[in-house]
Design a protein around this motif. Sequence first.
Motif, PDB file in Angstrom:
ATOM      1  N   GLN A 196      -3.192  -7.784  40.941  1.00  0.00           N
ATOM      2  CA  GLN A 196      -3.658  -8.612  39.833  1.00  0.00           C
ATOM      3  C   GLN A 196      -4.280  -9.906  40.332  1.00  0.00           C
ATOM      4  O   GLN A 196      -5.249 -10.409  39.750  1.00  0.00           O
ATOM      5  N   ASP A 197      -3.747 -10.463  41.412  1.00  0.00           N
ATOM      6  CA  ASP A 197      -4.331 -11.676  41.984  1.00  0.00           C
ATOM      7  C   ASP A 197      -5.766 -11.432  42.445  1.00  0.00           C
ATOM      8  O   ASP A 197      -6.610 -12.333  42.391  1.00  0.00           O
ATOM      9  N   ILE A 198      -6.052 -10.231  42.912  1.00  0.00           N
ATOM     10  CA  ILE A 198      -7.411  -9.914  43.367  1.00  0.00           C
ATOM     11  C   ILE A 198      -8.388 -10.011  42.208  1.00  0.00           C
ATOM     12  O   ILE A 198      -9.424 -10.681  42.296  1.00  0.00           O
ATOM     13  N   VAL A 199      -8.096  -9.345  41.093  1.00  0.00           N
ATOM     14  CA  VAL A 199      -9.033  -9.358  39.964  1.00  0.00           C
ATOM     15  C   VAL A 199      -9.070 -10.723  39.299  1.00  0.00           C
ATOM     16  O   VAL A 199     -10.123 -11.148  38.793  1.00  0.00           O
ATOM     17  N   ASP A 200      -7.948 -11.456  39.297  1.00  0.00           N
ATOM     18  CA  ASP A 200      -7.956 -12.795  38.719  1.00  0.00           C
ATOM     19  C   ASP A 200      -8.842 -13.735  39.518  1.00  0.00           C
ATOM     20  O   ASP A 200      -9.429 -14.676  38.966  1.00  0.00           O
ATOM     21  N   THR A 201      -8.953 -13.503  40.819  1.00  0.00           N
ATOM     22  CA  THR A 201      -9.826 -14.325  41.656  1.00  0.00           C
ATOM     23  C   THR A 201     -11.292 -14.006  41.408  1.00  0.00           C
ATOM     24  O   THR A 201     -12.148 -14.906  41.406  1.00  0.00           O
ATOM     25  N   LEU A 202     -11.612 -12.757  41.181  1.00  0.00           N
ATOM     26  CA  LEU A 202     -13.014 -12.334  41.050  1.00  0.00           C
ATOM     27  C   LEU A 202     -13.593 -12.606  39.668  1.00  0.00           C
ATOM     28  O   LEU A 202     -14.804 -12.825  39.524  1.00  0.00           O
ATOM     29  N   VAL A 203     -12.775 -12.583  38.639  1.00  0.00           N
ATOM     30  CA  VAL A 203     -13.254 -12.753  37.257  1.00  0.00           C
ATOM     31  C   VAL A 203     -12.821 -14.129  36.759  1.00  0.00           C
ATOM     32  O   VAL A 203     -11.653 -14.504  36.909  1.00  0.00           O
TER      33      VAL A 203
END
Length: 785
Positions: A253-260
Motif C-alpha cells: 500500500q505504501d508503494i501505491v500511496d507514493t505514486l498516486v
Amino acid sequence: MSRADDRASPAGVAAALIDRRGVLVGWSRAAEELLARPAADVLGRSVLRLLAEPCAATAGRPPDSGDTRLLCGSGEVITVSYRAERLYGAGPTLILAVEADRAAGPARDEPLARALLGQDLIGFVLRDTDLAVVRTNLVRGAAGPALTVGSRLSDVMGADDAAEAEAALRGVLETGVPSVAREQRVRSTRPPFGDWSLSVSAVRTEDEDGRPTGVAVLITDATRHWQAECRRELRHRASAEIGGTLDIGRTAQDIVDTLVPDFADVAWVDLADAVLTGEEPPKTFGGGDLHLRRAANRIAHGPWPPGMLQLGEVVPAFPDVPLVRELQEGHTITVDRAGLERLLNDPAHVRVATPDRGHSMAVAPLFARGLLLGVVACWRTDHVEPFDEEDAALLTEIAAHAALGVDNARRYTREHRAAVTLQRRLLPQTHTSTRVMETAGVYLPAAGGAEIGGDWFDTIQLPSMRTALVVGDVIGHGLHATATMGRLRTAVQTLADLELPPDELLTHLDDLVTRLAAEEDPAFRDVVGATCLVAVHDPVAGHCTMAAAGHPPPLLALPDGRVGPVPVRPGPPLGVGGLPFETRSVDVPPGAVIALYTDGLLRRYGVDIDGSTRELANQLQQLRRDGHDLPALAQSLSSGAGRQPMPDDSALLLARTSALEADAVAHWEFPADPEAVARAREAASGKLAEWGLADSAFVTELIVSELVTNAVRYAGGPVGLRLIRDSVLICEVSDPSNTQPRMRRARTTDEGGRGLFLVAQLSRRWGSRYGRTGKTIWAEQELSG
C-alpha cells in the motif's frame, strides 16, 4: 507649475500661434504649464526669445519640426519635440510641442515590442484591464497553452489554475507592484493539451497620464526543471516511505500511496501468492497464470472502480507475448490503451485492467534476488502527458527499492509464521473444562503480531481433582525466547506431576534457568531469565496455594462481586537464585474467578503498574457483571479495553471454580492399629454402597486394605482415608511419614512387598505427594458403567 503637473494635465500638449514675422499671437494653458510662462509674458514677442540656444531660422522663425531647447520662466532649460502646421490663408502658424522624452517613447517602445513578439524562448502577453489578450507571441503553445487576441485566462486553463493566475495579475494591476518569477501551474483545456510549470513576471502598463491600461506578462517555460524537481522529490519520498514496515500488505500500500497522485492517477500492486505467505515465488517465464493476486490499489479521485480487479482477487492469465517476457526479465514497459488491448486480446481482461479515461500505462516488475515478487502498474487519466522514458526510468528505480522492502517483509513473514507456529504448538489448549474448574487462556504477540515472545500459560490437571495454574514470561522476544519458554513449560509440567508444592516447584525451576544461562554464550547470559506464577487449586479443601518468582500477583474475583489482587509476596525472578520462595493460600469459593497474567497485559492498560492493576480489576469486575462467558471475558480483558497493542507480548489465564456435589467426598481417620484395616475396608464398602458403586467395592477394599496396612506398619498414626467420587473414584491414604513409597517385584519366597504392585495393577494410576506433616498415597479407579 512643474512638468510633473503637466504630465498629469488633461491635454499634455502645448500649443502656440505665431504670425508671419514669428511673433507669438496665441498661447495655450498647457504651454503656460510646460514653460512656466504666463501668456502676458510671451504674447507679442518673437518666438526666438524662447530658445535656449540659436538655431537655423527661416523668415524669423525655426524649422517646421524637430527638437529644440527652450528656456522656462524659472530659468530651467527643457528639450521639446515640436511640429509646426501652417494654416490655410494668411493666418498664423500652429505649433504643437511636448517634452522630448514623451514624444520619443512610442518610437523607442516599438522595437522592443517587435523583439518580444518575434522570439520563442520568452513568452510575452499584453493584457488589458479586463485581462483579455491584446498582443502575444504565444500563438503556438511554446510556453503554455496557445493564446488568441481577446482570449481570457479561463478560456485556456482549468478553473483552479485560472483563478490563481487571475488573482495574481489583478494584484499587479491594482497595486502597481510587479510580480517577479512567480511559479504558475497550467493545465491546458484546449489543444495542444499539456501540463506546464511556468515562471511568470508581470508589470502594470500605464498611459501618458499614469492611468493603468493593463499588464505586460513575461513567461518562461520551467516545465522540465519542475518535472525534474518533482521526480527528485518522488524519489526521496519513495526511499523514506516504502520499506519502513515488515508487513507485506502495508508495504504494497505504501508503494501505491507514493505514486498516486503525483506520478499516476491510478496504481496497483500485484504480488505472487507465495510472497503473501512468506515463501519464494516460483521461477516462471512466459505467459499463462503467474499466480498473482491484487495486494494494494489506489485511485486519485473517488472510490476504486467496481469493474476493475479488487483487493485479494486473482490476476487473470497473461498471453505469451514479448512484453510479458520483458517484464519477467526485469524491464519496465510502457504502453498506451490501444496497445494494451492488442496485447491482452481479451475484452474481459482489458475491462479489469483499464480504468476509465486511462490513456497511458507503465508496469514495472518487483524484482529481488532474481525472483519476480510481483508487479506495480500505473495509469494516467487526468495527467495528459503519456509516460515517457524518464518516467519509466523513475518507476524502475522506485520499483527496485520497493522490491527490497517487499522481499524483507516476505522473509520476515516466513520467520514470523515459523515462530508463531512453534509457539502455538508449545502453548496448551486455550479452553479447558472439568467438573471443578473451567479455564480460558489468551496469548497476544507484541505490537499486533510483530514480535513473538516467551509469555505462556498452562493448565495442568493433578490427581485428587486438583488443578495447577501457571503463567510465565521469558525475557526477550523471538525464537530464542520461544524455545526457552518451551523448555520451561515442559519442566513445569514434569515438576507438577511430582506433586511438588508451588514454592518447591519454583525452586527447581530456578535451578533449571540457572543451568540454561550457564549453557549460553557469555554475551547473552544476562538476558536468560523469566518470571513465573504457580497456583494449585484444591476443590475439596476449597483453597488455592500460590507462589511467585518476580511475577505480578493474580486477581481474585469473588462471587459477591469483589475483585482484588491476591497479596502474594513475589520472590526473585527465575535465574537469580539464592532466595527462597514463599507460598500464600487463599480461600476460593465456588463461582470465583482467578486471573493470572503477565506484565505485558498490564502495559495495555497503562504505564503505572499499580494503576494498571486497578484498571484491570475494574474491567474484570465490569465484564463479570455483564455476564460474559469465560472465553469472551478473557478476550475482552486481553484487548486492553480497546487500547493500542504494546511492544511486549502478553498472556492471560482465567479460571472459574465450581463446587463438588455435597456428598462427593468421604473422610475417616484411624489410629495406627491393625484393627484399623478392617474398619477402613468396612467404611469404604459402606460408602460405595451408599453411592451406588457396589460393583467397585471389591477392588476398592483391596486398595484400601493394602494402603492402610502399609501406613499402619511403616508410618504410624493417625491414618487418614478419603474417598472422592468424580468421573473416577479416588482413594487417598495419608500418614505422618515422609518415607517415599516404592513398588518392587517380590520374590516367590517373600511374605510381603506385593502391596503397591497390587495397587498399581488394580488402579488406573497411582502416586504420592508430600505435605507439611506427612504424605498422601492416592489411587484412581475407573467406575463401572
